[in-house]
Design a protein around this motif. Structure first.
Motif, PDB file in Angstrom:
ATOM      1  N   ARG A 100      60.468 127.683  95.256  1.00 22.55           N
ATOM      2  CA  ARG A 100      60.445 127.957  96.344  1.00 22.55           C
ATOM      3  C   ARG A 100      59.828 128.961  97.364  1.00 22.55           C
ATOM      4  O   ARG A 100      59.337 128.684  98.437  1.00 22.55           O
ATOM      5  N   ARG A 116      53.050 121.900 100.794  1.00 23.71           N
ATOM      6  CA  ARG A 116      54.265 121.836 101.287  1.00 23.71           C
ATOM      7  C   ARG A 116      54.602 120.295 101.446  1.00 23.71           C
ATOM      8  O   ARG A 116      55.846 120.000 101.333  1.00 23.71           O
ATOM      9  N   HIS A 121      60.782 121.710  97.455  1.00 27.66           N
ATOM     10  CA  HIS A 121      61.654 122.927  97.483  1.00 27.66           C
ATOM     11  C   HIS A 121      60.563 124.065  98.153  1.00 27.66           C
ATOM     12  O   HIS A 121      61.171 124.994  98.372  1.00 27.66           O
ATOM     13  N   GLN A 123      59.310 126.327 100.253  1.00 27.86           N
ATOM     14  CA  GLN A 123      59.876 126.748 101.824  1.00 27.86           C
ATOM     15  C   GLN A 123      59.007 128.066 102.307  1.00 27.86           C
ATOM     16  O   GLN A 123      58.594 128.174 103.511  1.00 27.86           O
TER      17      GLN A 123
END
Length: 514
Positions: A100, A116, A121, A123
């Motif tokens: 993440r 991205r 996932h 973030q």
């Protein structure tokens, strides 16, 4: 055992000792621990929970050191990313691991938008480089300055410490699950030999810090109270200058790097007598290179480490004194205190000494398994023994000799040829700077022995001359039937020759025999 234990001991006993040196930035143990605790607090404020994977994509730096501690400080899992991978390979590892949060420096910040898009996932990006922080990322220093220090969770034992993705030279890379016990056990067992680092010395990090080999050296240094001197990446000039300027006592390099240091003419004018330990791996060191390295570093003792990421990673060591024994020129050493090593046949039975089989190892340094790959884990770890895939034998004194990757064995005309043996013969030719031997398709022999050779600048070599040279040293069926000359061999981040890249043009339209 838990990785951050060494931080607490250092803070208690020598808070003013220098912990890291990176360029002009020098930080004490106390300063480093405070920043680590604050970075842990920042990651927690961003939603990182125990067990979450946090990746780092960047060159070596003091911030890499802080990351490696801060993530386990809050119970997270480190995921160091191979900087030599393509964006697609990086995206695969981030997706597979469910990462993440990604820390990235200026060398790789430009690919974050593409990552991205490819990694569902992913973030949060944290810019851990120099210069202006991109609009799409949090600033590393801003996060530390604006966060409160949090208490160490002291996560340890069998808890997952990190995912270390293997090189991916065949198919997709596999995430090796390494626990706190795995890495600290390997570090303590290696430190106990007295052959790796100087207590209270200075370790140079020139090899890539994403790689398990350097992380092992980093771990051992933390246990030994070392100062970490870090340069962004290896070059011969930067490495020689760092050794001289910072009075380096210990370093980890691969033989190809050592060769570059020996070949750099500036080394003759620099004081390098502070070096006490040179640890190397990936391949044995040739007698000629050892002689050259000893001349350049007259005070250094050389130790070869053998292992793999799945073994956290050290399993055998060839001691400095062993390097003076002609019978051990091609040995990888004997089992360290934390490891048990055997040579076995395909059924897992130990073979007699001197017989070639597969090298297997057992101990608390053996990985927990491959991430989300139970079948691959079951195939690799059987009854507690990690099957390395390396072919080798053991002598009567317990020294292990690795002859080849089992899959790299060449079967030509029904005879087994281990490429390392042919490479050793070629390497003794004075014109040969580097070489790799592979099997390529042959209508008569099934496979033939094929050599890819790099010649020293200004030297000349011919296929016939190299073949004649080899015939004086090895059986005729092992002598390369074909030889090609190249300017450089493809290398992995760990300094290993990527034989798959050499094989592909020969095999891509050919059915592999058998």
């Amino acid at each position: 055992m838990y990785l951050t234990q060494s931080l607490h001991r250092a803070l208690q006993q020598e808070p003013d000792r220098i912990a890291t040196i990176f360029g002009d930035r020098v930080r004490t143990v106390a300063e480093s621990v405070d920043r680590i605790a604050r970075l842990g607090g920042a990651l927690r404020s961003l939603g990182v929970q125990a067990g979450d994977r946090v990746a780092f994509l960047g060159l070596n730096s003091d911030r890499y050191h802080e990351y490696l501690f801060a993530v386990p400080w809050i119970g997270g899992v480190v995921n160091p990313v191979n900087i030599r991978w393509s964006p697609a390979e990086i995206a695969y590892s981030l997706t597979d691991s469910g990462t993440r949060v990604l820390l990235v420096d200026e060398a790789f910040a430009k690919i974050v938008p593409a990552l991205r898009d490819q990694v569902e996932h992913l973030q949060i990006a944290i810019f851990a480089g120099e210069g202006e922080v991109p609009d799409t990322a949090f600033g590393y220093e801003d996060l530390i300055a604006g966060s409160e220090a949090v208490e160490d969770t002291r996560t340890g034992g069998d808890a997952l410490l990190g995912l270390f993705y293997t090189g991916g030279t065949t198919g997709h890379p596999k995430g090796v699950m390494v626990s706190h016990d795995n890495l600290v056990t390997s570090g303590l067992g290696s430190l106990a030999t007295g052959q790796v680092v100087t207590h209270g010395g200075r370790i140079l990090h020139a090899a890539p810090m994403f790689h398990m080999a350097d992380i092992a050296m980093w771990t051992i240094g933390n246990l030994a109270g070392s100062t970490h001197v870090i340069i962004p990446t290896f070059t011969s000039a930067a490495t020689l200058n760092a050794i001289s300027e910072h009075h380096i006592t210990d370093a980890l390099l691969v033989p190809t790097m050592i060769q570059m240091l020996v070949d750099d003419p500036s080394g003759a004018d620099i004081d390098l007598t502070s070096v006490e330990h040179f640890v190397y791996g990936a391949s044995p060191i040739s007698e000629a290179l050892l002689d050259g390295a000893r001349a350049l570093f007259p005070t250094a003792r050389f130790t070869q480490a053998y292992g793999m990421t799945e073994l956290s990673p050290i399993t055998t060591l060839l001691a400095p004194s062993d390097h003076d024994d002609p019978a051990l020129t091609r040995a990888t050493g004997r089992a360290v205190a934390h490891a048990e090593v055997r040579i076995v046949d395909p059924e897992g039975n130990e073979v007699p000494r001197g017989t070639i089989g597969e090298v297997v190892a057992r101990g608390d340094h053996v990985m927990r398994g491959y991430w989300n790959k139970p079948e691959a884990t079951a195939d690799a770890v059987r009854d507690g023994w990690m099957h390395t895939g390396d072919g080798g034998y053991m002598d009567d004194r317990g020294y292990v000799f690795v002859v080849d990757r089992l899959k790299d064995m060449i079967i030509t005309g029904g005879e087994n040829v281990y490429s390392v043996e042919v490479e050793n013969a070629l390497a003794e030719h004075p014109a040969v700077a580097g070489c790799a031997v592979i099997g390529v398709p042959d209508t008569r022999w099934g496979e033939r022995v094929h050599a890819v050779v790099v010649v020293h600048p200004g030297e000349k070599a011919s296929p016939d001359g190299l073949r004649e040279h080899c015939r004086e040293r090895i059986a005729s069926y092992k002598v390369p039937r074909s030889i090609e000359f190249v300017d450089a061999l493809p290398m992995s981040g760990a300094g290993k020759i990527l034989k798959r890249e050499l094989r592909t043009p020969h095999w891509e339209n050919t059915r592999v025999p058998g």
